[in-house]
Enzyme design. Structure first.
Site, PDB file in Angstrom:
ATOM      1  N   GLY A   1       0.881  -1.248   0.049  1.00 17.31           N
ATOM      2  CA  GLY A   1      -0.034  -0.015  -0.080  1.00 17.31           C
ATOM      3  C   GLY A   1       0.812   1.346   0.103  1.00 17.31           C
ATOM      4  O   GLY A   1       1.911   1.203  -0.493  1.00 17.31           O
ATOM      5  N   SER A   2       0.323   2.470   0.464  1.00 19.25           N
ATOM      6  CA  SER A   2       0.912   3.854   0.613  1.00 19.25           C
ATOM      7  C   SER A   2       2.455   3.837   1.393  1.00 19.25           C
ATOM      8  O   SER A   2       2.256   3.111   2.502  1.00 19.25           O
ATOM      9  CB  SER A   2      -0.074   4.692   0.837  1.00 19.25           C
ATOM     10  OG  SER A   2      -0.207   4.956   2.337  1.00 19.25           O
ATOM     11  N   SER A   3       3.288   4.419   0.909  1.00 17.49           N
ATOM     12  CA  SER A   3       4.471   4.651   1.495  1.00 17.49           C
ATOM     13  C   SER A   3       4.187   5.398   2.997  1.00 17.49           C
ATOM     14  O   SER A   3       4.742   4.947   4.136  1.00 17.49           O
ATOM     15  CB  SER A   3       5.424   5.522   0.846  1.00 17.49           C
ATOM     16  OG  SER A   3       5.613   4.922  -0.330  1.00 17.49           O
ATOM     17  N   ARG A   4       3.042   6.425   3.042  1.00 15.52           N
ATOM     18  CA  ARG A   4       2.755   6.891   4.364  1.00 15.52           C
ATOM     19  C   ARG A   4       2.383   5.684   5.578  1.00 15.52           C
ATOM     20  O   ARG A   4       3.111   5.757   6.422  1.00 15.52           O
ATOM     21  CB  ARG A   4       1.488   7.978   4.305  1.00 15.52           C
ATOM     22  CG  ARG A   4       1.250   8.728   5.351  1.00 15.52           C
ATOM     23  CD  ARG A   4       0.232   9.559   4.929  1.00 15.52           C
ATOM     24  NE  ARG A   4      -1.076   8.792   4.710  1.00 15.52           N
ATOM     25  CZ  ARG A   4      -1.762   8.190   5.469  1.00 15.52           C
ATOM     26  NH1 ARG A   4      -1.620   8.279   6.989  1.00 15.52           N
ATOM     27  NH2 ARG A   4      -2.719   7.503   5.116  1.00 15.52           N
ATOM     28  N   VAL A   5       1.628   4.910   5.076  1.00 19.79           N
ATOM     29  CA  VAL A   5       0.948   3.926   6.145  1.00 19.79           C
ATOM     30  C   VAL A   5       2.479   3.124   6.361  1.00 19.79           C
ATOM     31  O   VAL A   5       2.451   2.424   7.336  1.00 19.79           O
ATOM     32  CB  VAL A   5      -0.184   3.079   5.443  1.00 19.79           C
ATOM     33  CG1 VAL A   5      -0.653   1.950   6.642  1.00 19.79           C
ATOM     34  CG2 VAL A   5      -1.406   4.072   5.492  1.00 19.79           C
ATOM     35  N   ALA A   6       2.974   2.697   5.207  1.00 16.33           N
ATOM     36  CA  ALA A   6       4.241   1.809   5.471  1.00 16.33           C
ATOM     37  C   ALA A   6       4.978   2.148   6.480  1.00 16.33           C
ATOM     38  O   ALA A   6       5.651   1.420   7.354  1.00 16.33           O
ATOM     39  CB  ALA A   6       4.851   1.660   3.883  1.00 16.33           C
TER      40      ALA A   6
ATOM     41  N   GLU B   1       5.730  -3.593   0.095  1.00 12.96           N
ATOM     42  CA  GLU B   1       5.587  -3.425  -1.168  1.00 12.96           C
ATOM     43  C   GLU B   1       4.914  -2.114  -1.261  1.00 12.96           C
ATOM     44  O   GLU B   1       3.317  -2.242  -1.345  1.00 12.96           O
ATOM     45  CB  GLU B   1       4.880  -4.426  -1.931  1.00 12.96           C
ATOM     46  CG  GLU B   1       5.177  -4.497  -3.412  1.00 12.96           C
ATOM     47  CD  GLU B   1       3.885  -5.196  -4.061  1.00 12.96           C
ATOM     48  OE1 GLU B   1       2.915  -4.251  -4.737  1.00 12.96           O
ATOM     49  OE2 GLU B   1       3.540  -6.290  -4.154  1.00 12.96           O
TER      50      GLU B   1
ATOM     51  N   CYS C   1       0.202  -0.172  -8.904  1.00  7.32           N
ATOM     52  CA  CYS C   1       1.597   0.224  -8.273  1.00  7.32           C
ATOM     53  C   CYS C   1       2.548   0.346  -9.399  1.00  7.32           C
ATOM     54  O   CYS C   1       3.922   1.171  -9.094  1.00  7.32           O
ATOM     55  CB  CYS C   1       1.990  -0.268  -7.183  1.00  7.32           C
ATOM     56  SG  CYS C   1       1.380  -2.162  -6.840  1.00  7.32           S
TER      57      CYS C   1
HETATM   58  N1  LIG Z   1       0.883  -7.883 -11.447  1.00  9.35           N
HETATM   59  C1  LIG Z   1       0.373  -6.171 -11.167  1.00  9.35           C
HETATM   60  C2  LIG Z   1       1.039  -5.969  -9.732  1.00  9.35           C
HETATM   61  C3  LIG Z   1       0.585  -6.896  -8.491  1.00  9.35           C
HETATM   62  C4  LIG Z   1       1.023  -6.119  -7.595  1.00  9.35           C
HETATM   63  O1  LIG Z   1       1.675  -6.750  -6.820  1.00  9.35           O
HETATM   64  C5  LIG Z   1       1.333  -5.435 -12.158  1.00  9.35           C
HETATM   65  O2  LIG Z   1       2.343  -5.755 -12.775  1.00  9.35           O
HETATM   66  O3  LIG Z   1       0.863  -4.326 -12.211  1.00  9.35           O
END
Ligand SMILES: N[C@@H](CCC=O)C(=O)O
Length: 552
Positions: free
Chosen positions: A279-284, A298, A333
């Site tokens: 998720g978002s860097s802020r929460v991370a 991630e 992302c």
């Molecule tokens: N397979 C997805 C990403 C999945 C995220 O963890 C992508 O390539 O955008």
């Protein structure tokens, strides 16, 4: 409770089938056996319910959180969100799992095989056309994207499960042995689980991210509690029902719906040995501090693409740029956030082609659609701030979507590209603004000349999240230069390079951060969900002529 609830569900489902008009009956006939919702039927007048699963039972809560349909604002799903005062069963459940896990190479190894069997059954079931269609349509309802994009997510999940059939789960836990210094001594390296773990996943891939992570955790012997963003958790709730039907032991994992504050409380009280956050860097960053660093991440990515000096395949590259920046309305992302274009491309017609392709996108087929975490106003404001930078201009888009009923809390904007001159991007006052990730259909485009590659590389170096990247060139020396001086975890290189669409067979995850997690491949599973343990066997015999040495 579990049986009661699921019986109640089935009865409700059967009643719905009985009383439904003919068209609905045919839809229900195509609804898989494990399902308690029908993607086509969910609506304000027939809302879906999402439950929690803990200590082997489906449970409700004292509080329902209503989720609104992102396309019309109607309250259409109610989620049983666990309150701060209700977390005890979840804390107890996690603490039942020892640090050495539910299985490990020296305990209950038959469970590796059991997970091979569960994966085989689940892969088979998910591969049935009516089941993949069910999930693709359900994904579309909560995280609007085109049917093809939603189906791709299901197919990645299905292939992933196929990859871990048979003996492949036990091979994940392959150990090694190194001969020792004397007879009877050898060292064995093992992949050891963490035991109780937690997984927190976002809204944009309602099936792919939670399923791949939760299965990886289970394969390696951990007991996870999974929390998916409530806006989309109905998808994983249905998947959990499928997994139970395929033999997943009810006690092996828990599933919780809650707000962030309650989840934080649960994590602090239950003290999982590892938490995976996507998720978002802020929460991370907040979680990293709260959990004393026992976390893998991630997080967000301001993902870049560099077009090299060799101009070729313009139509193809324009199409890849369009997909990378705007598929799923830019809510991946991995989405292309900035395009560095070598000056040689200026007269190639690339930008005009990108504009044309972006104009094919329409709300009717969800090739463009609601943005779930950024409002139209916020995106417009960001664009206007960029436009204050000297030399910047809107290349295309920049206007709100028209004729829709997307609720105000969500964003709705045409696919947008804003040009900003490279020298301006690098200025300290501008850099942070230009590289701010907008989780929507929005990209920055810039141009560089032969002698400005250094500036491009400087920009990439100064960014602080390094998830995906693409170096679009078939010039080996150019590729070598750029690849050797950058760090992104998932980087595509070559004329067909892209930033998005990583399937299960490509490691997907950030680099350059010791907390970086991966998803999909055997390496990702081993790295994220197990740690190294070395057992040094030293069984003797003690040499016959051994004598007491002097003190050392
Ligand atoms: N397979 C997805 C990403 C999945 C995220 O963890 C992508 O390539 O955008």
């Amino acid at each position: 409770m579990s049986r009661l609830l699921s019986r109640r569900h089935l009865a409700a489902a059967a009643a719905a089938r009985r009383s439904a008009p003919l068209a609905c009956v045919s839809r229900w006939l195509h609804t898989p056996s494990f399902a308690t919702v029908s993607p086509q039927e969910v609506s304000g007048s027939s809302p879906a319910e999402v439950h929690n699963f803990v200590q082997g039972s489906w449970t409700a809560s004292t509080n329902w959180n209503w989720i609104v349909d992102p396309l019309n604002g109607e309250k259409f799903i109610k989620v049983a969100e666990v309150q701060g005062t209700e977390i005890k069963p979840f804390v107890e459940s996690l603490s039942k799992c020892p640090k050495h896990g539910l299985h490990n190479p020296l305990k209950a190894p038959e469970r590796y095989l059991m997970y091979g069997d569960i994966s085989a059954k689940a892969a088979h079931m998910l591969g049935q056309p009516e089941v993949s269609d069910f999930f693709a349509k359900l994904i579309q309802r909560v995280s609007p994207k085109s049917y093809q994009q939603a189906l791709a997510e299901v197919q990645v999940s299905q292939k992933f499960l196929e990859n871990f059939c048979g003996d492949q789960v036990r091979f994940l836990a392959r150990s090694f042995a190194v001969p020792g210094n004397h007879l009877g001594q050898r060292s064995n390296g093992y992949r050891w689980p963490y035991g109780p773990v937690a997984i927190i996943t976002p809204f944009n891939f309602p099936l792919e991210i939670p399923l791949l992570q939760v299965m990886g955790a289970l394969y390696m012997g951990n007991k996870p509690v999974l929390k998916v963003d409530s806006k989309v958790s109905v998808v994983m709730e249905q998947m959990l029902r499928l997994l139970h039907e395929c033999g997943l032991p009810a006690e092996d994992m828990d599933f919780i719906n809650s707000d962030g504050i309650t989840m934080n409380k649960l994590l602090v009280e239950a003290n999982p040995k590892m938490t995976l956050f996507t998720g978002s860097s802020r929460v991370a960053e907040k979680l990293a501090a709260d959990l004393n660093g026992q976390i893998k991440l991630e997080d967000a990515g301001f993902d870049w693409k560099i077009l090299g000096p060799d101009v070729q395949e313009v139509d193809y590259i324009a199409w890849v740029c369009d997909q990378d920046a705007y598929a799923c309305s830019g809510q991946k992302c991995s989405a292309q956030s900035v395009l560095f274009m070598h000056k040689n491309w200026s007269s190639s017609g690339l930008l005009e082609k990108m504009k044309k392709l972006s104009e094919r996108r329409k709300l009717e087929d969800l090739t463009i659609g609601p943005v779930l975490t950024v409002t139209t106003e916020a995106m417009t404001e960001h664009m206007n701030n960029l436009l204050k930078i000297p030399g910047s201009k809107v290349l295309f888009g920049g206007e709100p979507l028209e004729n829709h009923s997307i609720p105000k809390i969500y964003g709705a904007i045409k696919p947008t590209a804003v040009f900003v001159p490279l020298e301006e991007i690098l200025k300290s006052g501008n850099f942070e603004l230009v590289t701010k990730e907008i989780f929507g259909p929005f990209q920055v485009v810039t141009e560089y000349s032969e002698d400005q590659l250094e500036l491009v590389l400087e920009a990439c170096e100064r960014m602080n999240a390094h998830l995906t990247a693409a170096v679009v060139s078939n010039d080996p020396l150019f590729l070598q230069e750029v690849l050797g001086r950058s760090v992104n975890g998932t980087t595509y290189a070559g004329i067909r390079a892209r930033t998005t669409g990583a399937p299960q067979n490509h490691w997907f995850g950030p680099a350059g951060d010791p907390r970086g997690a991966g998803i999909g491949t055997p390496e990702a599973i081993k790295l994220v969900w197990s740690c190294h343990r070395e057992i040094i066997y030293d069984i003797g015999p003690v040499p016959k002529n051994w004598a007491l040495p002097s003190a050392t």
